[in-house]
Design an enzyme around this catalytic site. Structure first.
Site, PDB file in Angstrom:
ATOM      1  N   GLY A 343      -3.592  -8.153 -22.487  1.00  0.00           N
ATOM      2  CA  GLY A 343      -2.155  -8.016 -22.325  1.00  0.00           C
ATOM      3  C   GLY A 343      -1.772  -6.627 -21.843  1.00  0.00           C
ATOM      4  N   SER A 344      -0.658  -6.139 -22.320  1.00  0.00           N
ATOM      5  CA  SER A 344      -0.120  -4.866 -21.825  1.00  0.00           C
ATOM      6  C   SER A 344      -0.889  -3.638 -22.293  1.00  0.00           C
ATOM      7  CB  SER A 344       1.351  -4.730 -22.235  1.00  0.00           C
ATOM      8  OG  SER A 344       2.138  -5.704 -21.582  1.00  0.00           O
ATOM      9  N   THR A 345      -1.845  -3.808 -23.205  1.00  0.00           N
ATOM     10  CA  THR A 345      -2.640  -2.646 -23.614  1.00  0.00           C
ATOM     11  C   THR A 345      -3.482  -2.108 -22.459  1.00  0.00           C
ATOM     12  OG1 THR A 345      -4.439  -4.083 -24.400  1.00  0.00           O
ATOM     13  CG2 THR A 345      -2.782  -3.395 -26.015  1.00  0.00           C
ATOM     14  N   ASP A 655       6.557  -5.552 -25.512  1.00  0.00           N
ATOM     15  CA  ASP A 655       5.468  -6.102 -26.310  1.00  0.00           C
ATOM     16  C   ASP A 655       5.618  -5.784 -27.776  1.00  0.00           C
ATOM     17  OD1 ASP A 655       3.902  -7.075 -24.012  1.00  0.00           O
ATOM     18  OD2 ASP A 655       3.837  -4.956 -23.520  1.00  0.00           O
TER      19      ASP A 655
END
Length: 655
Positions: A343-345, A655
């Site tokens: 994901g956005s990590t 997020d």
């Protein structure tokens, strides 16, 4: 005359007598000749017996003396005490203790089942004990001594001792048992021991250590118990015991004592581990906390866990089925073997790659209308914020987690260049942590896709890399699949100014015999080839996330400055529909991520937190990181304390 003739008379068939002439000397001659022949045969026979006697008593004296001594003396292996495992503060996590077992040697018992029935009248033998004994009998040689009951009480030992004469082939023996005082806590790190099987014997033979495992029944199966088996096992001792005709020990003639296994001190802090596991509650997921300046793994959580004590005696079928068939997969080591879309990590690493390659500058902006559309295509890649984030620079793209910024970046970047840069952070490869079972995860590239879909069941269009693949990968979706240990390692490198250490769980090894302590020396194993100014941009943006970004609620009023990044990873495609966790099956909800380090100025701890199907990273994962940081940096939140997690309310945007 030289001899005398004798006449004898006999009657013929007519009744008249006839005379027969005999020679006594001739008869005597024949008798003496036969006697000499018999004497010669007897002499030859005695010569043969004497020769055989001489051969056995003189020529083969040493050989038969050894055989006789062997029959009189039994060589008994003495199993060494397995090494102790402690945490970084000396708290015992695994140790051995001695207890009495009731054992049967099947080859010395006429009827095993009948013997067990009689034993159950003296000592409590449960159905699970019978099942375990039957299983061991099938796996073992007939002459081996097998336990029917373990961990006997003193009263049970005394009752059997009085009745021992009734049970030939049944004995009381002292055996070493493994104990894990903390049960499920850190179970995937410590692992457990189990009975040696054929696969284990092959491994022992490969070590050329078969003699050292004589008499040993157990070996490390997973975790540290497996990876450091040769350190923990020790050296088997030997005892020469004189036995009687019944095979019972009479006295000990000679003894070479065993050498206990080496003790291991882990880098793990069991109190921090308790804090982290308590924070998870009954949720599934993983957490890895690392000291970025050394690679020490401070906490290693895989939820749910299992009780390793269940395996010490041989796990019973009911417990094994429950663990093996559970949909929550408690035996899965999630930090090492769970591969999830990040994901956005992934955004801070993509931003650093863009700075390094010159694709973006810190102040360069894009306009986010709430979606990105590939020219000439109808499909829209939507941002998480309806209406978009407006004008977005690199700092805002990370702090507010703007998807559209990274859609555009992926459109402008070659996937192979991205994969090469991310590989330097450890993605798509094993970190090298010192327990077995680590997966590589998936770092997609053109070559990866060609190999992945190389089979005859796939067509050329399956193997081709499309721009849409890059767009999805740009926000950590698509083919991306990383392990929690990889995320923790990567954020630790960012925290440590681009210098990476191989994560490790064992801090030092102590030789019990000499007292020598061998520290596991750690040197940097990787270094990012980036400009310090570019790295500082990313660090500054990460510090803004808990201050004014997506994890601000979770870190409100924190007494230290931290840096982090939230992430929410889709489990399945929504196909353009709006996400609503209340209308989706729990196991189909998004995964929640949070990666972070603290304090910002001199980082002492870096973490990666994953909550399976947890929804928003800001809501589910960031509060756990806050609790871990509070304990490690401030000493707050005692293990097991029932406190509400901070920031557990509604998530911020993103997020």
């Amino acid at each position: 005359m030289a001899g005398r003739l004798l006449f004898t008379r006999r009657r013929d068939s007519s009744g008249f007598g006839t005379a027969e002439l005999r020679n006594p000397e001739r008869d005597l001659h024949h008798f003496r000749r036969r006697l000499s022949l018999v004497a010669a045969l007897v002499f030859i026979a005695f010569c043969g017996l004497f020769a055989r006697f001489f051969y056995l008593q003189v020529v083969q004296h040493a050989h038969f003396e050894t055989l006789a001594e062997t029959n009189r003396i039994a060589i008994v292996p003495i199993v060494p005490n397995r090494g102790v495992i402690t945490d970084r503060n000396g708290i015992v996590l695994a140790q051995s203790y001695s207890a009495y077992t009731l054992e049967i040697t099947p080859s010395r018992v006429a009827n095993v089942d009948a013997t067990i029935d009689k034993l159950s009248e003296i000592v409590d033998v449960e159905p699970r004990d019978r099942k375990r004994f039957k299983k061991l009998s099938e796996e073992s040689k007939n002459f081996e001594s097998l336990p029917i009951r373990t961990k006997l009480t003193d009263e049970e030992v005394a009752r059997f001792a009085v009745n021992r004469y009734r049970f030939p082939g049944v004995d009381i023996k002292a055996r070493l048992f493994r104990q894990y005082p903390f049960g499920e806590i850190a179970s995937h790190v410590i692992g457990y021991i189990g009975r040696i099987n054929d696969k284990d014997n092959e491994r022992i033979a490969a070590w050329d250590d078969t003699a050292n495992y004589k008499g040993s029944d157990y070996i490390g199966k997973v975790g540290v118990e497996l990876s450091y088996e040769r350190e923990l096992h020790g050296t088997t001792g030997v005892e020469d015991v004189e036995v009687d005709a019944g095979g019972r020990a009479v006295r000990t003639l000679k003894r070479m004592p065993p050498i206990a296994g080496n003790n291991l001190q882990l880098s793990l802090d069991i109190r921090l581990q308790q804090v982290a596991e308590t924070a998870f509650g009954d949720r599934r997921g993983a957490l890895v906390a690392i000291d970025p300046t050394s690679g020490d793994v401070l906490a290693f959580v895989s939820k749910p866990g299992f009780d390793p004590n269940l395996f010490v005696d041989g796990i019973d079928p009911a417990n094994w089925q429950e663990l093996n068939d559970s949909p929550d997969k408690p035996l899965l080591n999630r930090p090492l073997r769970g591969a999830y879309p990040p994901g956005s990590t992934i955004k801070p690493y993509l931003a650093l790659a863009a700075l390094t390659s010159g694709k973006r500058t810190p102040n360069q902006t894009i306009y986010d209308p709430g979606f990105f559309q590939i020219p000439g295509q109808a499909h829209k890649f939507r941002d998480d914020k309806p209406g978009g984030h407006g004008t977005v620079d690199m700092y805002k793209s990370i702090v507010q987690s703007c998807d559209t910024y990274y859609y555009m970046l992926a459109n402008d970047t070659d996937i192979d260049d991205t994969a090469r840069f991310l590989s330097k952070l450890g993605f798509g490869q094993k970190t090298g942590i010192d327990i077995e079972g680590e997966l590589t995860g998936v770092l997609p590239s053109r070559e990866w896709k060609r190999q992945r879909f190389a089979g005859k069941n796939y067509r050329d269009e399956h193997r081709k890399w499309y721009l849409g693949d890059s767009i999805s990968a740009g926000i950590g979706q698509g083919y991306n699949a990383f392990t929690p240990i990889q995320l923790a390692h990567a954020i630790a490198m960012i925290a440590n100014d681009g210098v990476g250490y191989t994560p490790h769980l064992v801090k030092s090894i102590t030789n019990v015999k000499t007292g020598e302590v061998r520290e596991i020396a750690r040197e940097p194993t990787s270094r990012l080839n980036v400009r310090p100014a570019d790295l500082a941009v990313i660090q500054h943006a990460l510090a803004g996330v808990p201050k004014e970004g997506t994890s601000a609620a979770a870190f409100k009023d924190a007494k230290y400055a931290s840096a982090g990044k939230t992430g929410t990873a889709q489990v399945f495609s929504l196909k353009g529909e709006k996400y609503s966790e209340h209308h989706i099956d729990e196991r189909m909800r998004d995964h929640a991520w949070y990666e972070a380090y603290a304090p910002v100025d001199h980082p002492k701890i870096a973490v990666a937190v994953l909550i399976e199907n947890g929804g928003f990273g800001a809501q589910a994962a960031a509060p756990i990181a806050r609790k871990v940081f509070d304990y490690w940096l401030l000493g707050q939140a005692e293990p097991g304390a029932a406190k509400d997690l901070p920031g557990s309310g509604d998530p911020d945007e993103g997020d």
